[in-house]
Design a protein around this motif. Structure first.
Motif, short mmCIF file in Angstrom:
data_model
loop_
_atom_site.label_atom_id
_atom_site.label_comp_id
_atom_site.label_asym_id
_atom_site.label_seq_id
_atom_site.Cartn_x
_atom_site.Cartn_y
_atom_site.Cartn_z
N THR A 289 5.94 5.00 1.18
CA THR A 289 4.90 4.93 -0.18
C THR A 289 6.24 4.24 -1.39
OG1 THR A 289 3.59 6.71 1.01
CG2 THR A 289 3.89 6.27 -1.95
N ASN B 52 -0.59 -2.62 3.94
CA ASN B 52 -0.99 -1.57 4.70
C ASN B 52 -0.33 -1.00 5.64
OD1 ASN B 52 -3.51 -1.44 2.94
ND2 ASN B 52 -4.27 -3.18 4.39
N LYS C 208 0.65 0.63 1.46
CA LYS C 208 -0.54 1.95 1.16
C LYS C 208 -0.53 2.01 2.36
CE LYS C 208 -2.37 -1.41 -2.49
NZ LYS C 208 -3.00 -2.81 -1.59
N GLN D 271 6.39 0.65 -1.50
CA GLN D 271 5.40 0.18 -1.97
C GLN D 271 4.45 0.01 -0.95
OE1 GLN D 271 4.80 0.15 -5.37
NE2 GLN D 271 7.14 1.36 -5.25
#
Lengths: 225, 79
Positions: free
Chosen positions: A22, A2, A27, A25
């Motif tokens: 993004t 994250n 979040k 990958q």
């Protein structure tokens, strides 16, 4: 993993960073400076731009915003923090990183691609680069001239807290290849715990060979792996 | 009460703007110019009549926000 990108009035690289994160990958969530809560984050990015119009000193007003209190708390509990350009200036103003970023030596806003040498890769942001790698990233700033006290400069050098220095294409580090007058050609520094990186160059602008190059990807990948 | 804060770069910090102003003035023929440092000037009006208290409040402002103590120094004056 994250990530969170903090957005201030005047930030202009926030969406570039979000695109990079993004694509690789993460979040990612965007958080406005007036918010009081941070989403669960493994990486917090303070992006480039001109937060609050660079009033008073670059980064000085942003450093006192609501969300920065939370960022400081997260930083102190070990969360990874990346400050790029104005983000680096903000981290300096919070005191999370030491030193100061003065006006460029030539008093000009410098926007160009520069070569950087990976000086220390023994940290979570640079481990995918090899030591002495030469990479090409973009800089775009008016206040990137890194200054610090002599004993802190020694501490940075001795404790491997300088991940990047400005150099030429062949990797020599000298005053001729110093775009802004930074002490020891410093382009970025880490805190003692190595969980906070502040850097003037923009890795998020170098993630796509179609528009630039891909030299910035490994910085984000280092955090991922 | 009104106070002013004058902020300048410390002596050992390069002041490129000051240098350019200095050189320009010298080029204009002002030969007696020895040294020049440029900085910021901030006027602050307070709801405070006690001079000492006003000074302390502004000093606190300087330390917390107005001045970067690593590179800058400041003077507070009553105006």
């Amino acid at each position: 993993m994250n990530s969170t990108v903090i957005v201030f009035p005047g930030s202009n690289c926030d969406r570039d960073v979000a695109t990079a994160l993004t694509k690789l990958q993460f979040k990612n969530k965007m958080v406005w400076h007036k918010d009081n809560n941070l989403p669960k984050s493994d990486l917090i990015v303070i992006p480039g731009g001109f937060s609050y119009g660079d009033y008073l000193r670059s980064g000085a007003i942003a450093a006192k915003s609501n969300i920065l209190k939370e960022v400081i708390r997260a930083a102190n509990s070990g969360c990874l923090i990346l400050g790029i350009c104005n983000g680096f200036q903000i981290l300096i103003e919070t005191g999370l990183l030491q030193g100061a970023l003065l006006r460029n030596r030539n008093l000009k806003f410098i926007s160009k691609d520069v070569y950087l040498k990976v000086i220390n890769n023994d940290n979570k942001f640079c481990k995918n680069y090899k030591k002495n790698n030469i990479i090409n990233l973009n800089i775009a700033h008016n206040e990137g001239n890194y200054f610090t006290q002599k004993d802190h400069l020694k501490e940075l050098e001795d404790n491997a807290l300088i991940p990047f220095k400005y150099c030429d294409k062949e990797g020599s580090i000298n005053d001729k290849n110093n775009p802004n007058g930074s002490m020891n050609n410093i382009a970025g520094i880490l805190n003692n715990k190595k969980n906070i990186l502040g850097m003037m160059p923009h890795p998020e602008r170098m993630i796509d060979s179609l528009i630039s190059n891909t030299d910035g990807i490994e910085l984000f990948n280092s955090v991922l792996n | 009460m009104k106070l002013a804060v004058i902020i300048t770069l410390k002596k050992d910090v390069l002041d490129p703007q000051g240098k350019v102003i200095e050189q320009t003035l010298q080029n204009m023929g002002i030969n007696s110019l020895k040294n020049l440092r440029q900085g910021k000037y901030i006027e602050i009006e307070l709801n405070e009549l006690d001079e000492k208290k006003a000074h302390d409040t502004v000093e606190n402002m300087c330390k917390k926000l107005l001045v970067n103590l690593i590179i800058e120094e400041y003077k507070i004056k009553k105006i």
